[in-house]
Enzyme design. Structure first.
Site, PDB file in Angstrom:
ATOM      1  N   GLU A   1      -1.250  -2.824  12.015  1.00 25.82           N
ATOM      2  CA  GLU A   1      -0.932  -4.530  12.428  1.00 25.82           C
ATOM      3  C   GLU A   1      -0.553  -4.763  13.272  1.00 25.82           C
ATOM      4  OE1 GLU A   1       2.792  -3.660   9.181  1.00 25.82           O
ATOM      5  OE2 GLU A   1       1.057  -3.983   7.769  1.00 25.82           O
TER       6      GLU A   1
ATOM      7  N   TRP B   1       1.326  -1.075  -0.323  1.00 26.61           N
ATOM      8  CA  TRP B   1       0.014  -0.268   0.219  1.00 26.61           C
ATOM      9  C   TRP B   1       1.063   1.111   0.265  1.00 26.61           C
ATOM     10  CZ3 TRP B   1      -2.314   2.688   4.595  1.00 26.61           C
ATOM     11  CH2 TRP B   1      -1.665   3.118   5.808  1.00 26.61           C
ATOM     12  N   ASP B   2       2.102   1.259   0.192  1.00 27.55           N
ATOM     13  CA  ASP B   2       2.650   2.390   0.773  1.00 27.55           C
ATOM     14  C   ASP B   2       2.630   2.946  -1.010  1.00 27.55           C
ATOM     15  OD1 ASP B   2       4.964  -0.018   1.809  1.00 27.55           O
ATOM     16  OD2 ASP B   2       5.931   1.567   2.206  1.00 27.55           O
TER      17      ASP B   2
ATOM     18  N   LYS C   1       1.159   0.199  16.032  1.00 24.71           N
ATOM     19  CA  LYS C   1       2.494   0.154  15.394  1.00 24.71           C
ATOM     20  C   LYS C   1       2.422   1.256  14.774  1.00 24.71           C
ATOM     21  CE  LYS C   1       5.114  -2.034  11.490  1.00 24.71           C
ATOM     22  NZ  LYS C   1       5.233  -3.266  10.135  1.00 24.71           N
ATOM     23  N   GLN C   2       1.670   2.427  13.939  1.00 24.93           N
ATOM     24  CA  GLN C   2       2.081   3.077  13.240  1.00 24.93           C
ATOM     25  C   GLN C   2      -0.029   4.178  13.248  1.00 24.93           C
ATOM     26  OE1 GLN C   2       2.778   2.229   8.879  1.00 24.93           O
ATOM     27  NE2 GLN C   2       1.943   0.391   9.271  1.00 24.93           N
TER      28      GLN C   2
END
Length: 852
Positions: A503, A365-366, A631-632
């Protein structure tokens, strides 16, 4: 790390512990091939890792993990084109580590795309030889790599032996945690030595059967001496040429090595080995290759550079000067991963570039973070990369059918043919245990693809792309989401058993992940789904009547299905819970508010780095699913992708009241619970804070700029750059701090430079115009370059201007440090205000009278 100006990444001294990192940061590429900056005399070990990779060059092998057979698709490490070593008299050929380095300087010239290495080596007998090297991977000719070495014996005379060739005995060995898995992707090579002085190698990928060929031409100029002997060897594992030269102390000899690389998927080729041999013979010399290559880079920088000037000391503030260099390094690696040479190739854009073997080179997905830079600079690249997704639409449809759904279900990790490539198990290096990998549940990847289609269309107005590819792609993704949504008794719709970007959470604590895995109503996923289903009607409306009818007939989309899109887009669940301050905040997923708070202070005392908190907890026998940790950014991705007006539009449509105070509190709440285990996290948080806390935003932006150069994840960068984070930092400067947005065919600006930045200059393409943007703390100037194009609309805080090629407008900026929390009524009132007459030349608008 040192720097020369703002264009050269320089390292003084040789540091074995940092060599892997430097090999990646100084890697050279052209969008087709990327080659790590390993020493020419190095083999793969715990210090060095020669690696050359072909964009989209995948192969699958089966490995045994415990009692299971696991198939993985990898980005293949190609035969090593670099080998060049020397020996003195009758001694052995020296390899990295066999000699003492008296000094070592390595420098990457970003403006020219040339890597230089200079050092003095002393062998066991005390003989000192100076090595001066230049290296390139041609941006002019995507098949050519070249290096030049100047060798000077300083305190000895005698016979210098030179050995150069192509090494076919390579494997995939660059990621430590993958080394237990099968990694020999190349068949035994076929090697040849031609009478024309060319040595060559041809091999084939084991499973995918792609053929690769490399050919080398070597030139040695003995500088007054003479060549004593030459020999070529076609060995079982490589093709090499040896030359012996008589040398005199103080006299320099020059060696140049030209290599051509072709593969069986290249366009307009007869056969790879034939083409490689022919091409390498056509390159006149190293200097000619360098001149064409540097010119190509110069042209790219004219389109893609971003310039920032510090607010302190006239631009000489040391940390900010470093930020400029890092920013250019990020642009450099973006362009090495996706360049004009990528346009006609069937490749995506991987989160770790084509720079190493992390994530096996898969597409994820980056691209959500990468495409904005490309779309506003070289939209032809985004168009080509989106076609990678469209070509795999059939596989996504197949995956949806197998899951009992309609439309297209794109995989979390995609490679050669678009099937799900996410590995079924992953290794926790802290515990040594192989664990189930459930990240395939991140279905939000499909929404990201649809978002990218829409953003490309907004920036380019490329209706042909929409008609031929984009609309079909968008609508099939919308159909998948429609089929995944389940209606509850209260009339609301839910999306169950998925994962969000976080995640760390792949299920609920205490549940069997195989039978009851995933999460319900992930807020980011549901918001994106509501947006996709809302925009689906807009996509259809943009098509000409005949095209719309034919597409709907082909896909079998009728009014009933479109009505379902609309119903879901108005009734999806967005979960909320109460924060400790008593404010209602968006829940990351249904049930998040009931999870345990995490002991951040206690764990920070015990562990120096909490970024991969999931691994720490698992090694302790604990479940990350049980805690309020991330995580983010997950929820905050909503604020990253959408403006406040767009967020309110979707939430209003869903029937949720959401105030500016809730935005601020939701942001604060999740920032206190994130470990920044992904380099993308710094980018997202810097963006979200840009309007409310510019100092904190700039600090996070600098952390994001340092993520790879400082290797903040403790060793992961040597496995491949973090391209999403690199692109995200560039986009922070390009769009976030300039306030660029696209609204109803208008390019909107609302600059808010951090105090540390005095001036920012960038260039964007918008609907066939090229606009130079100059922002200071006081003014915004937008200038359109002379060309043949229709006028476009630009706007700053409600002041719209129609700009034609050759025109320039300057706006005076409002200086106000208050958060951007204006009520919608004020926005509407300002938008309705009548603007002054359109100027015909450069003008200055007194916009600064209106406070926020």
């Amino acid at each position: 790390m040192g720097k020369t100006g703002d264009w050269t990444l320089r390292y003084d001294g040789f540091d074995p512990a940092a060599e892997g990192l430097r090999e990646v940061l100084c890697a050279l590429g052209n969008g087709t091939i990327v080659s790590r900056a390993a020493a020419t005399d190095a083999r793969a070990d715990d210090v060095h890792y020669p690696g050359t990779y072909l964009a989209g060059g995948y192969d699958r092998l089966v490995s045994q993990v415990g009692d299971r057979d696991i198939e993985n698709e990898d980005l293949v490490n190609l035969p090593n084109w670099l080998p060049l070593a020397i020996r003195i008299d009758d001694g052995p050929f020296l390899a990295a580590g066999d000699y003492e380095r008296l000094d070592h300087v390595q420098a990457l010239a970003l403006d020219e795309g040339v890597l230089t290495r200079s050092f003095r080596m002393r062998d066991a007998a005390g003989r000192i030889t100076r090595w001066e090297e230049r290296r390139l991977v041609s941006m002019h000719d995507p098949h050519v790599c070249a290096l030049e070495v100047r060798l000077t014996p300083e305190n000895w005379s005698g016979v210098l032996g030179i050995r150069a060739g192509i090494d076919g005995a390579v494997t995939n060995w660059g990621v430590t945690r993958y080394r237990a898995l099968a990694g020999r992707h190349l068949e035994a090579p076929q090697t040849t030595c031609g009478e024309d002085g060319i040595v060559a190698l041809r091999t084939r990928f084991v499973q995918s059967r792609r053929e690769v060929a490399l050919a080398q031409r070597l030139l040695v100029e003995p500088a007054g001496g003479h060549i004593l002997s030459e020999r070529k060897d076609a060995l079982a594992d490589g093709a090499f040429e040896e030359v012996a030269v008589e040398v005199v102390a103080g006299r320099t000899i020059r060696v140049e090595k030209i290599v051509a690389i072709f593969n069986s998927h290249d366009h307009a080729v007869a056969e790879p080995l034939h083409e490689a041999c022919r091409r390498v013979a056509e390159v006149p010399c190293f200097e000619a290759a360098t001149s064409a290559h540097s010119r190509a880079w110069r042209h790219l920088w004219e389109e893609c550079d971003i310039r920032v000037e510090s607010a302190e000391n006239g631009g000489t503030h040391p940390e900010h000067g470093s930020a400029q260099l890092k920013l250019r390094l990020h642009v450099f690696h973006l362009l090495q991963t996706a360049s004009p040479h990528s346009v006609d190739h069937d490749v995506g854009i991987p989160p770790r570039g084509w720079h190493g073997e992390a994530y096996r080179g898969h597409i994820m997905w980056d691209e959500l973070f990468i495409f904005p830079f490309l779309t506003l600079r070289m939209p032809v690249l985004t168009r080509g990369l989106l076609r990678y997704r469209h070509r795999r639409l059939g596989e996504a449809r197949r995956a949806a059918r197998e899951a009992g759904r309609a439309g297209a279900m794109f995989p979390w990790m995609s490679g050669s043919n678009g099937r799900e490539e996410t590995q079924s198990v992953h290794l926790n290096p802290l515990s040594g245990r192989w664990l189930p990998d459930n990240s395939w549940r991140q279905r939000h990847i499909g929404a990201a693809v649809a978002y990218n289609v829409w953003q490309y269309l907004q920036a380019t107005d490329d209706r042909d792309f929409l008609r031929d590819y984009g609309a079909e792609l968008f609508l099939e993704i919308a159909r998948f989401w429609s089929s995944l949504a389940e209606q509850r008794e209260d009339g609301r719709f839910s999306i169950r058993r998925v994962m969000g970007p976080d995640e760390f959470h792949d299920g609920y604590p205490g549940r069997d992940p195989a039978a009851e895995g995933g999460l319900d109503d992930n807020a980011y996923t549901n918001f994106m789904v509501a947006w996709v289903l809302t925009r689906a009607r807009d996509v259809l409306d943009l098509l000409p009547d005949d095209n719309r009818r034919r597409l709907c007939e082909t896909l079998g989309i009728g009014e009933e299905e479109i009505a379902r899109f609309d119903a879901i887009s108005r009734n999806l669940v967005i979960p909320f819970h109460e924060s400790p301050s008593g404010t209602s905040v968006i829940s990351q997923f249904d049930g998040y508010g009931a999870l345990e708070e995490f002991d951040w202070a206690g764990y920070r005392e015990r562990y120096p780095n909490l970024q991969r908190l999931d691994r720490i907890l698992e090694s302790e026998g604990k479940d990350p699913n049980a805690y309020k940790v991330s995580k983010q950014a997950d929820v905050l991705m909503i604020f990253y992708l959408f403006s406040r007006d767009e967020i309110r539009e979707i939430l209003d449509r869903l029937g949720y009241a959401f105030s500016s105070a809730q935005i601020v509190e939701t942001t604060r709440y999740y920032m206190e619970r994130v470990s920044h285990g992904s380099t993308l996290s710094f980018v997202t948080h810097a963006w979200v804070l840009a309007r409310t806390d510019r100092k904190a935003s700039w600090r996070l932006a600098l952390e994001a700029l340092d993520a790879d150069i400082g290797d903040v994840q403790g060793g992961t960068t040597k496995e491949g750059i973090h391209l999403g984070a690199m692109a995200g930092t560039v986009d922070l400067l390009q769009r976030c701090y300039t306030g660029i947005g696209m609204r109803a065919s208008t390019l909107v600006f609302d600059p808010r430079l951090p105090e540390e930045v005095a001036c920012l200059e960038t260039t964007v393409r918008f609907r066939r115009q090229i606009l130079d943007v100059h922002v200071t703390q006081e003014t915004l100037t937008v200038s359109s370059r002379s060309m043949t194009a229709l006028p476009v609309s630009i706007a700053y805080r409600g002041h719209a201007r129609e700009i034609s090629p050759g025109q320039s407008f300057t706006f005076a900026l409002v200086r106000d440090d208050r958060p951007d929390d204006r009520p919608r009524a004020a926005l509407a009132a300002r938008a309705a205000r009548t603007d002054p007459p359109k100027p015909t030349s450069e003008t200055r608008d007194p916009v600064g009278e209106e406070p926020r």
